[in-house]
Structures are given as structure tokens and as C-alpha cells.
Enzyme design. Structure first.
Site, mmCIF file in Angstrom:
data_model
loop_
_atom_site.group_PDB
_atom_site.id
_atom_site.type_symbol
_atom_site.label_atom_id
_atom_site.label_comp_id
_atom_site.label_asym_id
_atom_site.label_seq_id
_atom_site.Cartn_x
_atom_site.Cartn_y
_atom_site.Cartn_z
ATOM 1 N N ARG A 107 0.877 -1.180 0.000
ATOM 2 C CA ARG A 107 0.000 0.000 0.000
ATOM 3 C C ARG A 107 0.908 1.222 0.000
ATOM 4 O O ARG A 107 1.708 1.403 0.927
ATOM 5 C CB ARG A 107 -0.921 0.010 1.218
ATOM 6 C CG ARG A 107 -1.636 1.336 1.399
ATOM 7 C CD ARG A 107 -2.764 1.306 2.393
ATOM 8 N NE ARG A 107 -3.913 0.627 1.840
ATOM 9 C CZ ARG A 107 -5.152 0.714 2.341
ATOM 10 N NH1 ARG A 107 -5.385 1.455 3.414
ATOM 11 N NH2 ARG A 107 -6.154 0.064 1.785
ATOM 12 N N HIS A 134 -7.325 0.716 -6.482
ATOM 13 C CA HIS A 134 -7.515 -0.121 -5.276
ATOM 14 C C HIS A 134 -8.229 -1.413 -5.718
ATOM 15 O O HIS A 134 -9.387 -1.649 -5.385
ATOM 16 C CB HIS A 134 -8.348 0.657 -4.256
ATOM 17 C CG HIS A 134 -8.372 0.061 -2.881
ATOM 18 N ND1 HIS A 134 -7.610 -1.032 -2.509
ATOM 19 C CD2 HIS A 134 -9.080 0.411 -1.769
ATOM 20 C CE1 HIS A 134 -7.848 -1.312 -1.239
ATOM 21 N NE2 HIS A 134 -8.737 -0.469 -0.769
ATOM 22 N N GLN A 137 -10.173 -3.957 -3.285
ATOM 23 C CA GLN A 137 -11.502 -3.551 -2.823
ATOM 24 C C GLN A 137 -12.567 -3.942 -3.837
ATOM 25 O O GLN A 137 -13.683 -4.322 -3.473
ATOM 26 C CB GLN A 137 -11.528 -2.038 -2.585
ATOM 27 C CG GLN A 137 -12.844 -1.540 -2.027
ATOM 28 C CD GLN A 137 -13.118 -2.039 -0.615
ATOM 29 O OE1 GLN A 137 -12.276 -1.893 0.259
ATOM 30 N NE2 GLN A 137 -14.283 -2.625 -0.394
ATOM 31 N N ASP A 222 -17.156 7.259 -1.926
ATOM 32 C CA ASP A 222 -15.934 7.117 -1.117
ATOM 33 C C ASP A 222 -15.627 8.496 -0.540
ATOM 34 O O ASP A 222 -16.246 9.495 -0.945
ATOM 35 C CB ASP A 222 -14.794 6.609 -2.028
ATOM 36 C CG ASP A 222 -13.495 6.313 -1.279
ATOM 37 O OD1 ASP A 222 -13.527 6.175 -0.044
ATOM 38 O OD2 ASP A 222 -12.442 6.235 -1.948
ATOM 39 N N CYS A 262 -16.311 1.743 0.448
ATOM 40 C CA CYS A 262 -15.167 0.892 0.827
ATOM 41 C C CYS A 262 -14.758 1.084 2.283
ATOM 42 O O CYS A 262 -14.085 0.226 2.847
ATOM 43 C CB CYS A 262 -13.989 1.148 -0.104
ATOM 44 S SG CYS A 262 -13.271 2.792 0.042
ATOM 45 N N ARG A 290 -13.483 -8.529 2.003
ATOM 46 C CA ARG A 290 -12.056 -8.316 1.749
ATOM 47 C C ARG A 290 -11.288 -9.583 2.153
ATOM 48 O O ARG A 290 -10.358 -10.005 1.460
ATOM 49 C CB ARG A 290 -11.535 -7.117 2.562
ATOM 50 C CG ARG A 290 -12.115 -5.765 2.152
ATOM 51 C CD ARG A 290 -11.678 -5.346 0.768
ATOM 52 N NE ARG A 290 -10.237 -5.295 0.654
ATOM 53 C CZ ARG A 290 -9.474 -4.270 1.055
ATOM 54 N NH1 ARG A 290 -10.031 -3.181 1.549
ATOM 55 N NH2 ARG A 290 -8.157 -4.302 0.910
HETATM 56 N N1 NVA Z 1 -9.881 6.656 -1.602
HETATM 57 C C1 NVA Z 1 -9.502 6.269 -0.260
HETATM 58 C C2 NVA Z 1 -9.750 4.804 -0.058
HETATM 59 C C3 NVA Z 1 -9.440 4.309 1.332
HETATM 60 C C4 NVA Z 1 -9.596 2.827 1.469
HETATM 61 C C5 NVA Z 1 -8.066 6.615 -0.005
HETATM 62 O O1 NVA Z 1 -7.240 6.411 -0.904
HETATM 63 O O2 NVA Z 1 -7.756 7.116 1.072
HETATM 64 N N1 CP Z 2 -11.256 -0.064 2.386
HETATM 65 C C1 CP Z 2 -9.994 -0.119 2.838
HETATM 66 O O1 CP Z 2 -9.072 -0.389 2.092
HETATM 67 O O2 CP Z 2 -9.860 0.107 4.168
HETATM 68 P P1 CP Z 2 -8.514 0.318 4.994
HETATM 69 O O3 CP Z 2 -7.931 1.652 4.561
HETATM 70 O O4 CP Z 2 -8.938 0.318 6.426
HETATM 71 O O5 CP Z 2 -7.566 -0.795 4.675
#
Ligand code: NVA
Ligand code: CP
Length: 307
Positions: A107, A134, A137, A222, A262, A290
Site C-alpha cells: 500500500r 484499489h 476492494q 468514497d 469501501c 475483503r
Molecule cells: N480513496 C480512499 C480509499 C481508502 C480505502 C483513499 O485512498 O484514502
Molecule cells: N477499504 C480499505 O481499504 O480500508 P482500509 O484503509 O482500512 O484498509
């Protein structure tokens, strides 16, 4: 002799539509088995390296619990306490880690980082969120839709909000699972123009959230400010006024339309608090999936190691 390359999962386009379909079916099967107390340790002694340059609840717990259930181990690696945070090149980290672990999950911020890591990795690499995509997800989202409503093929999905990593993964999902995606974003917050151009046959950019949601089978949103955009939060809240998903907006969708997010969710911003508790909001199943979808993904990559 040319070295064979491992299979990676950096976007949904790394698997074929039929491979993705098989993966969703397997996720549903693993979930049913788990519910019956049947959790076969398919990968004893296999190790997943998990590199997190951003925060996480669901992703970390689902990968770590999933790997334990598969009989293997997961290592949490943060830049704060590895040499990655002190500037060791990504290529060197990839070569070292992939000689010690069997599969890697990352990540991070730039999508180029996962591409660069995967180019030097001897083992499969999973994108667990970048600024651009992502895909993990989406596996959970498609599993959740399938469980509640059957195949998503031919359905109409509305994306309301930021044209961010989730929205861009929905664009790839529309291609791979053959559904119509109707997107409503405030001006200046649209997804990548090239990605939209490549998928014109599947996606429509709408002028308003109501137009996007009209007659849809699934409504998704989101956060308005993703990780790394914290300083833009206030300006974004102003720009996204009118883009909240609430009961009034959901009334434009089909009467049996599902709502997904998500998570983490910001009640009173992109989603109203009441909708989070509504019966058609399948967000807790979505979060749980997930775990099951990623176990299916790990199994797929460990058993199809070469591209
Ligand atoms: N769009 C959000 C998704 C979090 C799971 C982010 O990148 O922070
Ligand atoms: N939806 C998701 O990826 O959540 P986290 O940021 O908690 O991993």
C-alpha cells in the site's frame, strides 16, 4: 535462459475476465467453508510481506487474518521501522524481500512504486491501494454484489464523488465484468482522462449525481479527501457540496439498488448517517468480503506463479 516472470495483481486488468470470475466464485466458496468451520491450511509456511506506507484497518487485518487462516504467516512492514523509510531503493528492497517471502502486498502513494517493485520481484506482488487504483476492494465489492443480486454483468452502477483510486478501479471493473458505469464528479475531480477515453464504451460521465444514480442497480461513493489529501479537505468539502449520497439521492436508483462504500466513511460528508444503517447498505458484508476475496487472490497467485 530467459527468466520467467511472476504473476502480479497491480490492477484488475492483470487477470482475465474469466480468471476474475473464477476468483469471485472461489471467494464465495471459501466464505461458506469458513462459516462451517472448514478453513483448510492450504499454504503452510508461506509468508506474505505487507508493506504499508499509508494507514489501514481492513486491508491489514484481512490480509493478516487471511494468511493465518491459510496456514501461513504475514509480516507487517512499515517504512517507519524498515530501511525503506530511510531511502533504501525500492528495487533493492524488492530483490531482497522477494528472496525471503512468497508473496508481497504493498500500500503506497505513487502507482509507479508498485510497478517498480514488481519489476524486480521474484514473487507475486499485490496492489493494496495506490493513489491510482484499489483493485482488492473491487474484488470484495463484486463478490458482495454477486451474493446479494447475482451477476453484475449488464447492470448499471453509479459512482458519485471523487474520481479517485476507487472510481478508477470501478472503471477497470466495468470493463472486466461488463457493466455500465455512470460517474458523477464535481468539475476538476474527474478520473484520469486517458482511462476514461479507453473505456468510453462502458462509462458515462454525468452532469449530476441524480443523472448518474437514475435507474442504477448499485450506488457507490468514497471519501472526498483520500489519504495524502488531508490538507485539501476543507476545499474539497466545498467543491463536493451536493454530492452526498443520502436517501433522497438513492430514490433516483432502482428500488432494490444496493449502496456500497469501501470505508472508512465520513458521515455527514460523502454519505449521510442514516444511509449507513439502511438495509440496502451492504457495507459490512463488503468489508468482510475483503478477507474471503483476498484469500482467493492469494491462492490464485500462489498457484499461478508465472505470467
Ligand atoms: N480513496 C480512499 C480509499 C481508502 C480505502 C483513499 O485512498 O484514502
Ligand atoms: N477499504 C480499505 O481499504 O480500508 P482500509 O484503509 O482500512 O484498509
Amino acid at each position: 535462459m530467459a527468466q520467467s516472470k511472476p504473476r502480479h495483481f497491480l490492477t484488475l486488468l492483470d487477470l482475465s475476465p474469466s480468471e476474475l470470475q473464477g476468483l469471485i466464485a472461489r471467494a464465495i466458496e471459501l466464505k461458506a467453508m469458513h462459516a462451517q468451520g472448514d478453513t483448510p491450511p492450504l499454504f503452510p509456511n508461506k509468508v506474505l510481506g505487507m508493506i504499508f506506507e499509508k494507514s489501514s484497518t481492513r486491508t491489514r487485518v484481512s490480509f493478516e487474518a487471511g494468511m493465518a487462516q491459510l496456514g501461513g504467516h504475514a509480516l507487517f512492514l512499515s517504512p517507519r521501522d524498515t530501511q525503506l523509510g530511510r531511502g533504501e531503493p525500492i528495487e533493492d528492497s524488492a530483490r531482497v524481500l522477494s528472496r525471503m517471502v512468497d508473496i508481497v502486498m504493498i500500500r503506497t502513494f505513487a502507482h509507479a512504486t508498485v510497478e517498480q517493485f514488481s519489476a524486480y520481484s521474484k514473487v507475486p506482488v499485490i496492489n493494496a491501494l495506490t493513489d491510482e487504483y484499489h483493485p482488492c476492494q473491487l474484488l470484495a465489492d463484486i463478490q458482495t454484489f454477486t451474493e446479494h443480486r447475482g451477476p453484475i454483468d449488464g447492470k448499471s452502477v453509479a459512482w458519485v464523488g471523487d474520481g479517485n483510486n476507487m472510481c478508477q478501479s470501478y472503471i477497470n471493473a466495468a470493463r472486466q465484468w461488463n457493466f455500465e458505469l455512470r460517474i458523477a464528479c464535481p468539475p476538476g475531480f474527474e478520473p484520469d482522462a486517458d482511462l476514461m477515453a479507453q473505456n468510453r464504451d462502458r462509462i458515462t460521465l454525468c452532469k449530476s449525481p441524480q443523472e448518474a444514480v437514475h435507474n442504477s442497480d448499485l450506488v457507490v461513493t468514497d471519501t472526498w479527501a483520500s489519504m495524502g489529501q488531508e490538507e485539501e479537505q476543507q476545499a474539497r468539502e466545498q467543491a463536493f457540496e451536493g454530492y452526498q449520497v443520502n436517501a433522497e439521492l438513492m430514490s433516483y436508483a432502482r428500488s432494490d439498488a444496493l449502496f456500497m462504500h469501501c470505508l472508512p466513511a465520513y458521515r455527514g460528508k460523502e454519505v449521510c448517517a442514516e444511509l449507513m444503517e439502511a438495509p440496502n447498505a451492504v457495507i459490512w458484508d463488503e468489508a468482510e468480503n475483503r478477507l474471503h476475496a483476498q484469500k482467493a487472490l492469494i491462492e490464485f497467485l500462489l498457484t499461478h506463479p508465472q505470467a
